[in-house]
Design a protein around this motif. Structure first.
Motif, PDB file in Angstrom:
ATOM      1  N   SER A  37     -39.615  -8.805 -25.478  1.00  0.00           N
ATOM      2  CA  SER A  37     -38.995  -7.712 -26.223  1.00  0.00           C
ATOM      3  C   SER A  37     -37.859  -7.087 -25.424  1.00  0.00           C
ATOM      4  CB  SER A  37     -40.029  -6.661 -26.607  1.00  0.00           C
ATOM      5  OG  SER A  37     -40.568  -6.038 -25.463  1.00  0.00           O
ATOM      6  N   TYR A  38     -37.997  -7.020 -24.107  1.00  0.00           N
ATOM      7  CA  TYR A  38     -36.897  -6.494 -23.297  1.00  0.00           C
ATOM      8  C   TYR A  38     -35.693  -7.436 -23.360  1.00  0.00           C
ATOM      9  CZ  TYR A  38     -33.883  -4.920 -19.641  1.00  0.00           C
ATOM     10  OH  TYR A  38     -32.772  -4.501 -18.971  1.00  0.00           O
ATOM     11  N   ARG A  39     -35.965  -8.717 -23.235  1.00  0.00           N
ATOM     12  CA  ARG A  39     -34.876  -9.705 -23.306  1.00  0.00           C
ATOM     13  C   ARG A  39     -34.173  -9.613 -24.664  1.00  0.00           C
ATOM     14  NH1 ARG A  39     -34.204 -15.308 -24.612  1.00  0.00           N
ATOM     15  NH2 ARG A  39     -32.610 -16.209 -23.285  1.00  0.00           N
ATOM     16  N   HIS A  40     -34.957  -9.464 -25.726  1.00  0.00           N
ATOM     17  CA  HIS A  40     -34.404  -9.337 -27.073  1.00  0.00           C
ATOM     18  C   HIS A  40     -33.519  -8.087 -27.169  1.00  0.00           C
ATOM     19  CE1 HIS A  40     -34.305  -9.635 -31.454  1.00  0.00           C
ATOM     20  NE2 HIS A  40     -34.720  -8.387 -31.517  1.00  0.00           N
TER      21      HIS A  40
ATOM     22  N   GLY B 148     -19.127  -7.145 -29.836  1.00  0.00           N
ATOM     23  CA  GLY B 148     -18.720  -7.360 -31.222  1.00  0.00           C
ATOM     24  C   GLY B 148     -19.105  -8.730 -31.743  1.00  0.00           C
ATOM     25  N   ARG B 149     -20.171  -9.283 -31.219  1.00  0.00           N
ATOM     26  CA  ARG B 149     -20.633 -10.613 -31.631  1.00  0.00           C
ATOM     27  C   ARG B 149     -21.799 -10.496 -32.603  1.00  0.00           C
ATOM     28  NH1 ARG B 149     -20.715 -13.327 -25.636  1.00  0.00           N
ATOM     29  NH2 ARG B 149     -18.457 -13.463 -25.383  1.00  0.00           N
ATOM     30  N   GLU B 150     -22.105 -11.620 -33.232  1.00  0.00           N
ATOM     31  CA  GLU B 150     -23.262 -11.689 -34.126  1.00  0.00           C
ATOM     32  C   GLU B 150     -24.539 -11.521 -33.303  1.00  0.00           C
ATOM     33  OE1 GLU B 150     -25.083 -15.110 -36.962  1.00  0.00           O
ATOM     34  OE2 GLU B 150     -22.907 -14.801 -37.046  1.00  0.00           O
ATOM     35  N   LEU B 151     -25.523 -10.849 -33.883  1.00  0.00           N
ATOM     36  CA  LEU B 151     -26.789 -10.667 -33.171  1.00  0.00           C
ATOM     37  C   LEU B 151     -27.519 -12.002 -33.063  1.00  0.00           C
ATOM     38  CD1 LEU B 151     -28.139  -7.328 -34.692  1.00  0.00           C
ATOM     39  CD2 LEU B 151     -26.899  -7.666 -32.558  1.00  0.00           C
ATOM     40  N   PRO B 152     -28.093 -12.279 -31.899  1.00  0.00           N
ATOM     41  CA  PRO B 152     -28.809 -13.551 -31.727  1.00  0.00           C
ATOM     42  C   PRO B 152     -30.124 -13.549 -32.491  1.00  0.00           C
ATOM     43  CG  PRO B 152     -28.992 -12.209 -29.755  1.00  0.00           C
ATOM     44  CD  PRO B 152     -28.071 -11.483 -30.682  1.00  0.00           C
ATOM     45  N   GLN B 153     -30.554 -14.744 -32.883  1.00  0.00           N
ATOM     46  CA  GLN B 153     -31.851 -14.862 -33.548  1.00  0.00           C
ATOM     47  C   GLN B 153     -32.960 -14.639 -32.530  1.00  0.00           C
ATOM     48  OE1 GLN B 153     -32.320 -18.450 -35.739  1.00  0.00           O
ATOM     49  NE2 GLN B 153     -30.953 -17.774 -37.359  1.00  0.00           N
ATOM     50  N   SER B 154     -34.106 -14.226 -33.029  1.00  0.00           N
ATOM     51  CA  SER B 154     -35.235 -13.936 -32.156  1.00  0.00           C
ATOM     52  C   SER B 154     -36.442 -14.783 -32.531  1.00  0.00           C
ATOM     53  CB  SER B 154     -35.610 -12.456 -32.271  1.00  0.00           C
ATOM     54  OG  SER B 154     -36.763 -12.178 -31.525  1.00  0.00           O
ATOM     55  N   PHE B 155     -37.159 -15.231 -31.520  1.00  0.00           N
ATOM     56  CA  PHE B 155     -38.403 -15.960 -31.750  1.00  0.00           C
ATOM     57  C   PHE B 155     -39.599 -15.009 -31.795  1.00  0.00           C
ATOM     58  CE2 PHE B 155     -38.341 -15.436 -27.224  1.00  0.00           C
ATOM     59  CZ  PHE B 155     -39.670 -15.314 -26.861  1.00  0.00           C
ATOM     60  N   ILE B 156     -39.384 -13.732 -31.540  1.00  0.00           N
ATOM     61  CA  ILE B 156     -40.484 -12.775 -31.424  1.00  0.00           C
ATOM     62  C   ILE B 156     -41.313 -12.674 -32.705  1.00  0.00           C
ATOM     63  CG2 ILE B 156     -41.072 -10.353 -31.026  1.00  0.00           C
ATOM     64  CD1 ILE B 156     -38.840 -10.245 -28.971  1.00  0.00           C
ATOM     65  N   PRO B 157     -40.711 -12.556 -33.895  1.00  0.00           N
ATOM     66  CA  PRO B 157     -41.564 -12.495 -35.098  1.00  0.00           C
ATOM     67  C   PRO B 157     -42.452 -13.726 -35.252  1.00  0.00           C
ATOM     68  CG  PRO B 157     -39.355 -11.758 -35.620  1.00  0.00           C
ATOM     69  CD  PRO B 157     -39.292 -12.317 -34.226  1.00  0.00           C
ATOM     70  N   ARG B 158     -41.914 -14.897 -34.948  1.00  0.00           N
ATOM     71  CA  ARG B 158     -42.708 -16.127 -35.038  1.00  0.00           C
ATOM     72  C   ARG B 158     -43.844 -16.098 -34.010  1.00  0.00           C
ATOM     73  NH1 ARG B 158     -39.054 -20.906 -35.267  1.00  0.00           N
ATOM     74  NH2 ARG B 158     -38.886 -20.167 -37.382  1.00  0.00           N
ATOM     75  N   LEU B 159     -43.566 -15.617 -32.803  1.00  0.00           N
ATOM     76  CA  LEU B 159     -44.587 -15.510 -31.767  1.00  0.00           C
ATOM     77  C   LEU B 159     -45.721 -14.587 -32.204  1.00  0.00           C
ATOM     78  CD1 LEU B 159     -45.606 -15.872 -28.776  1.00  0.00           C
ATOM     79  CD2 LEU B 159     -44.239 -13.841 -28.249  1.00  0.00           C
ATOM     80  N   VAL B 160     -45.367 -13.433 -32.721  1.00  0.00           N
ATOM     81  CA  VAL B 160     -46.384 -12.463 -33.153  1.00  0.00           C
ATOM     82  C   VAL B 160     -47.191 -13.014 -34.324  1.00  0.00           C
ATOM     83  CG1 VAL B 160     -46.744 -10.173 -34.164  1.00  0.00           C
ATOM     84  CG2 VAL B 160     -45.127 -10.465 -32.299  1.00  0.00           C
ATOM     85  N   ALA B 161     -46.506 -13.527 -35.339  1.00  0.00           N
ATOM     86  CA  ALA B 161     -47.213 -14.044 -36.517  1.00  0.00           C
ATOM     87  C   ALA B 161     -48.115 -15.220 -36.149  1.00  0.00           C
ATOM     88  CB  ALA B 161     -46.209 -14.468 -37.584  1.00  0.00           C
TER      89      ALA B 161
END
Length: 125
Positions: free
Chosen positions: A78-81, A92-105
């Motif tokens: 979560s800190y890295r995210h 001003g860049r696009e936000l990176p995708q996160s694996f955190i929701p997949r990890l939690v689910a």
């Protein structure tokens, strides 16, 4: 504006880009804190499983350790995210995708299946 590169280290957030609108920074921080609360809940659930759930000791401890470990991993991720999002906003860049929701689910599905198996084994006794 690109990230400045000096002495081979990654520049601090305040040294990169421009400050984003404070509302976005605060929203990013709230998301970080929500992930930290989830991580704490998973670790607490792991302790509760080890201490209070009936059933086979090996499986119970395995599930508890899994929840505690995933909670710790989630706290670190979560800190890295948060940092990656903050850096992207400053540049001003696009936000990176996160694996955190997949990890939690995924971890909650796994934990639920193991907990269900423990309850079924306990009912059979």
């Amino acid at each position: 504006m690109d990230e400045p590169r000096s002495s081979g280290r990654r520049p601090r957030l305040r040294e990169v880009g421009e400050s984003p609108d404070y509302r976005f920074t605060l929203a990013n921080e709230r998301t970080f804190l929500a992930w930290v609360r989830t991580a704490l809940a998973m670790m607490a659930a792991g302790v509760a499983v080890i201490r209070f759930v009936p059933g086979l000791t090996v499986i119970r401890h395995g599930l508890g350790f899994l929840l505690i470990g995933i909670g710790g991993l989630l706290a670190a991720a979560s800190y890295r995210h948060w940092e990656r999002n903050e850096r992207a906003m400053r540049l001003g860049r696009e936000l990176p995708q996160s694996f955190i929701p997949r990890l939690v689910a995924g971890s909650l599905v796994l934990a639920a299946l193991v907990a269900l198996a423990l309850v079924i084994v306990d009912l059979a006794d």
